[in-house]
Enzyme design. Structure first.
Site, PDB file in Angstrom:
ATOM      1  N   LEU A  64       0.654  -1.037  -0.160  1.00  0.00           N
ATOM      2  CA  LEU A  64       0.369   0.043   0.298  1.00  0.00           C
ATOM      3  C   LEU A  64       1.057   1.292   0.273  1.00  0.00           C
ATOM      4  O   LEU A  64       2.287   1.401   1.019  1.00  0.00           O
ATOM      5  CB  LEU A  64      -0.832   0.135   1.090  1.00  0.00           C
ATOM      6  N   ASP A 305      -0.670 -10.669  -4.117  1.00  0.00           N
ATOM      7  CA  ASP A 305       0.294  -9.527  -4.115  1.00  0.00           C
ATOM      8  C   ASP A 305       0.192  -8.213  -4.669  1.00  0.00           C
ATOM      9  O   ASP A 305       0.549  -7.698  -6.439  1.00  0.00           O
ATOM     10  CB  ASP A 305       1.353 -10.302  -5.120  1.00  0.00           C
ATOM     11  N   GLY A 324       3.986  -4.776 -11.614  1.00  0.00           N
ATOM     12  CA  GLY A 324       3.122  -4.911 -10.577  1.00  0.00           C
ATOM     13  C   GLY A 324       1.731  -4.597 -10.793  1.00  0.00           C
ATOM     14  O   GLY A 324       1.162  -4.142 -11.681  1.00  0.00           O
TER      15      GLY A 324
END
Length: 416
Positions: A64, A305, A324
């Protein structure tokens, strides 16, 4: 908040109510009664289509933005999304700015997340600043609430540092996380080295880059003892290496990312940077080997993930884009198209024991901590389904089955 969950099918192999549809009464955060056709007088009723309940799900690798990258995601919203996606517990990677590498950083995260329905468990950095040079303050971070130590998506080139880390954490039964990728062999690669990378003219990352590092780390573990977790493995040889290490009696566990279980490098044809992840998407043969590793128990944990990234670092030329994908909102729907329900629940809950997190059962007298979900219904994942601040999902347009409704945890009910 006193609740009654009506006609809920329990999925918990250790419960006498496994696969039975029952009512569950929760009073003051504790399961008071489980049974059929219980009276709802005096309770707020929770009744949902095809409601299923399991022990609360745990995600072992979550990034985060906060602190430092709140434009990508805040702790408050990120944990709200996690709750609505079915996760009662998440392990937070040390990916903020500053990197969580000391006691004060862990204490900040614990303080900022103390009142959320989803419990955040910080991972402390393995090295100071996650720079791979000096060991971070393990014991102080452990005392502040860190559940493990690792540098997110950064491999430790100095084998002696990993050796020292594995030896040091044994004094307090700590867990070392070793992301495994030999950076010299990876070089400037951005996708799996193979037919697709050759066809697209993109620099490849050999599977050897992961496998060689895993072999080295397992040799170090055999020498030092201790506990080692290898996150997000992606090749058939990696599965085999870890299986052999477990057969030797080494205390090693591993995870796989959901996108590596569903997608292959064939999706890269349009150079869409949403599919740029680390480790990279591999061919179908590797994907099948990962699924087999999940089913035979070699792979202990499945992780989303989850890694929210803003357009400034993601919507770029493929070579330049950051690795990502977000994964909370799509996690259950993906896996429910690939694996039996009991396996999904097992892989979403087994990680608690690995990371030293308490796991409550579903029995009268237990603290209520569970996930609510519906395994039925086909749907297509769309931008409107994304609750995260960042929208970098590798799963947009995919067909899924079933949805998470939310969680009851920490005395709070959160539904999507």
């Amino acid at each position: 908040m006193n609740l009654i969950f009506k006609n809920a099918t329990i999925i918990d192999a250790n419960s006498p109510y496994h696969k039975q549809a029952v009512d569950i009464i929760v009073k003051d955060g504790t399961i008071q009664k489980i049974g059929a056709n219980l009276s709802a007088d005096g309770y707020e009723v929770v009744e949902l289509d095809s409601l299923h309940i399991s022990k609360g799900w745990f995600d072992s690798s979550v990034s985060l933005g906060e602190p430092g990258y709140e434009d990508r995601e805040t702790l408050a919203n990120g944990l709200e999304v996690a709750a609505k996606s079915g996760f009662t517990n998440v392990a937070l990677q040390p990916t903020g700015n500053p990197v969580a590498d000391k006691q004060a950083d862990i204490a900040f995260i614990k303080s900022r997340t103390a009142y959320a329905a989803t419990t955040a468990h910080p991972i402390g950095a393995l090295t100071k600043g996650s720079e791979g040079k000096d060991i971070a303050e393990f014991f102080d971070m452990k005392n502040a609430g860190a559940v493990a130590f690792g540098d997110y998506q950064k491999s430790l080139s100095d084998a002696n540092l990993l050796k020292i880390a594995l030896q040091y954490v044994q004094d307090f039964d700590g867990l070392v996380i070793a992301y495994s990728q030999d950076d010299k062999i990876k070089g400037k690669g951005v996708v799996h080295e193979g037919i697709v990378s050759t066809r697209l003219g993109l620099k490849g990352i050999p599977a050897l880059a992961e496998e060689l590092q895993i072999a080295r780390n397992l040799y170090l573990l055999e020498y030092t003892g201790g506990k080692l977790h290898i996150p997000t493995i992606s090749t058939a040889k990696s599965v085999q290496l870890i299986k052999e290490a477990k057969q030797k009696g080494l205390n090693v566990t591993c995870s796989v990312a959901i996108h590596n279980l569903l997608l292959t490098d064939e999706v890269l044809g349009n150079f869409d940077s949403r599919y740029k992840v680390a480790p990279p998407l591999r061919p179908e043969s590797e994907r099948k080997a990962l699924l087999a590793g999940v089913l035979d128990g070699t792979i202990d944990v499945i992780t989303s993930d989850h890694n929210p990234l803003d357009v400034e670092v993601k919507k770029l030329e493929f070579d330049l884009a950051k690795d990502g994908s977000i994964g909370f909102e799509s996690a259950f729907g993906v896996l429910n198209t690939l694996l039996p329900l009991e396996v999904i629940v097992d892989k979403f809950t087994a990680g608690k024991a690995i990371f030293g997190i308490e796991s409550n059962g579903i029995a009268e007298g237990d603290a209520a901590s569970f996930t609510l979900f519906n395994p039925e219904g086909d749907w297509t994942f769309d931008k409107k389904d994304i609750l995260s601040k960042s929208k970098n999902s590798a799963f947009l347009g995919q067909q899924f089955k079933g949805r998470a409704y939310g969680v009851y945890n920490n005395g709070k009910l959160v539904l999507r």
